[in-house]
Design a protein around this motif. Sequence first.
Motif, PDB file in Angstrom:
ATOM      1  N   PHE A   1      18.299 -42.156 -90.535  1.00  0.00           N
ATOM      2  CA  PHE A   1      17.324 -42.136 -89.800  1.00  0.00           C
ATOM      3  C   PHE A   1      15.897 -42.560 -90.077  1.00  0.00           C
ATOM      4  O   PHE A   1      16.833 -43.386 -90.755  1.00  0.00           O
ATOM      5  CB  PHE A   1      17.098 -40.553 -90.494  1.00  0.00           C
ATOM      6  CG  PHE A   1      18.104 -39.210 -89.906  1.00  0.00           C
ATOM      7  CD1 PHE A   1      18.042 -38.835 -88.375  1.00  0.00           C
ATOM      8  CD2 PHE A   1      18.637 -38.546 -90.880  1.00  0.00           C
ATOM      9  CE1 PHE A   1      19.305 -38.096 -88.159  1.00  0.00           C
ATOM     10  CE2 PHE A   1      19.171 -37.263 -90.701  1.00  0.00           C
ATOM     11  CZ  PHE A   1      19.922 -37.292 -89.169  1.00  0.00           C
ATOM     12  N   PRO A   2      15.108 -42.724 -89.302  1.00  0.00           N
ATOM     13  CA  PRO A   2      14.046 -43.534 -89.526  1.00  0.00           C
ATOM     14  C   PRO A   2      13.625 -43.563 -91.178  1.00  0.00           C
ATOM     15  O   PRO A   2      13.122 -43.118 -91.976  1.00  0.00           O
ATOM     16  CB  PRO A   2      13.289 -43.325 -88.396  1.00  0.00           C
ATOM     17  CG  PRO A   2      13.852 -42.272 -87.505  1.00  0.00           C
ATOM     18  CD  PRO A   2      14.797 -42.355 -88.339  1.00  0.00           C
ATOM     19  N   ARG A   3      13.831 -44.927 -91.634  1.00  0.00           N
ATOM     20  CA  ARG A   3      12.887 -44.881 -92.838  1.00  0.00           C
ATOM     21  C   ARG A   3      11.707 -45.587 -92.990  1.00  0.00           C
ATOM     22  O   ARG A   3      11.184 -46.941 -92.369  1.00  0.00           O
ATOM     23  CB  ARG A   3      14.219 -45.269 -93.469  1.00  0.00           C
ATOM     24  CG  ARG A   3      15.123 -44.319 -93.876  1.00  0.00           C
ATOM     25  CD  ARG A   3      15.362 -42.932 -94.554  1.00  0.00           C
ATOM     26  NE  ARG A   3      16.298 -42.538 -94.473  1.00  0.00           N
ATOM     27  CZ  ARG A   3      16.269 -41.671 -95.170  1.00  0.00           C
ATOM     28  NH1 ARG A   3      15.094 -40.552 -95.561  1.00  0.00           N
ATOM     29  NH2 ARG A   3      17.693 -40.954 -95.277  1.00  0.00           N
ATOM     30  N   ASP A   4      10.795 -45.894 -94.097  1.00  0.00           N
ATOM     31  CA  ASP A   4       9.952 -46.588 -94.569  1.00  0.00           C
ATOM     32  C   ASP A   4      10.011 -48.253 -94.669  1.00  0.00           C
ATOM     33  O   ASP A   4      10.689 -48.736 -94.860  1.00  0.00           O
ATOM     34  CB  ASP A   4       8.996 -46.310 -96.019  1.00  0.00           C
ATOM     35  CG  ASP A   4       8.421 -46.823 -96.063  1.00  0.00           C
ATOM     36  OD1 ASP A   4       7.953 -48.167 -97.174  1.00  0.00           O
ATOM     37  OD2 ASP A   4       6.892 -46.673 -95.560  1.00  0.00           O
ATOM     38  N   ILE A   5       9.596 -49.129 -94.449  1.00  0.00           N
ATOM     39  CA  ILE A   5      10.026 -50.237 -94.181  1.00  0.00           C
ATOM     40  C   ILE A   5       9.806 -51.274 -96.097  1.00  0.00           C
ATOM     41  O   ILE A   5      11.466 -51.871 -96.078  1.00  0.00           O
ATOM     42  CB  ILE A   5       9.033 -51.377 -93.468  1.00  0.00           C
ATOM     43  CG1 ILE A   5       9.490 -53.089 -93.555  1.00  0.00           C
ATOM     44  CG2 ILE A   5       7.742 -51.469 -94.196  1.00  0.00           C
ATOM     45  CD1 ILE A   5      10.440 -53.186 -92.661  1.00  0.00           C
ATOM     46  N   ALA A   6       9.618 -50.176 -96.426  1.00  0.00           N
ATOM     47  CA  ALA A   6       9.654 -50.480 -98.129  1.00  0.00           C
ATOM     48  C   ALA A   6      11.166 -50.492 -98.169  1.00  0.00           C
ATOM     49  O   ALA A   6      11.568 -50.696 -98.882  1.00  0.00           O
ATOM     50  CB  ALA A   6       8.717 -50.430 -99.011  1.00  0.00           C
ATOM     51  N   GLN A   7      11.407 -48.885 -98.000  1.00  0.00           N
ATOM     52  CA  GLN A   7      12.848 -48.867 -98.074  1.00  0.00           C
ATOM     53  C   GLN A   7      13.860 -49.883 -98.032  1.00  0.00           C
ATOM     54  O   GLN A   7      14.990 -49.700 -98.560  1.00  0.00           O
ATOM     55  CB  GLN A   7      13.442 -46.836 -98.195  1.00  0.00           C
ATOM     56  CG  GLN A   7      12.367 -46.022 -98.679  1.00  0.00           C
ATOM     57  CD  GLN A   7      12.526 -44.645 -98.195  1.00  0.00           C
ATOM     58  OE1 GLN A   7      12.209 -44.839 -97.016  1.00  0.00           O
ATOM     59  NE2 GLN A   7      12.549 -43.335 -98.986  1.00  0.00           N
ATOM     60  N   LYS A   8      13.804 -50.079 -96.768  1.00  0.00           N
ATOM     61  CA  LYS A   8      14.487 -50.666 -95.785  1.00  0.00           C
ATOM     62  C   LYS A   8      14.383 -52.566 -96.649  1.00  0.00           C
ATOM     63  O   LYS A   8      15.489 -52.709 -97.316  1.00  0.00           O
ATOM     64  CB  LYS A   8      14.610 -51.022 -94.765  1.00  0.00           C
ATOM     65  CG  LYS A   8      15.056 -49.401 -93.928  1.00  0.00           C
ATOM     66  CD  LYS A   8      14.798 -49.745 -92.408  1.00  0.00           C
ATOM     67  CE  LYS A   8      13.052 -49.509 -91.901  1.00  0.00           C
ATOM     68  NZ  LYS A   8      13.003 -49.339 -90.424  1.00  0.00           N
TER      69      LYS A   8
END
Length: 64
Positions: free
Chosen positions: A9-16
């Motif tokens: 599911f979509p995640r925050d760019i920092a997490q990715k």
Amino acid sequence: MPIVTIQQFPRDIAQKRELAKRITDAFCDVYGTDPVSVQVFFQEVTQENWSKGGQMGVDRDSAQ
């Protein structure tokens, strides 16, 4: 050249960013690969494009 595909599911760019770094580090540690050879692809799926048990993701949220 390791290629990793992650469906989520979509995640925050920092997490990715953090996940991509950790995956790259793991390949380098275990396989001895050069970091630039590791590719990570994120395929983000919205609840409108996912179902579980025959129920669409968008419907699961409203039922709970």
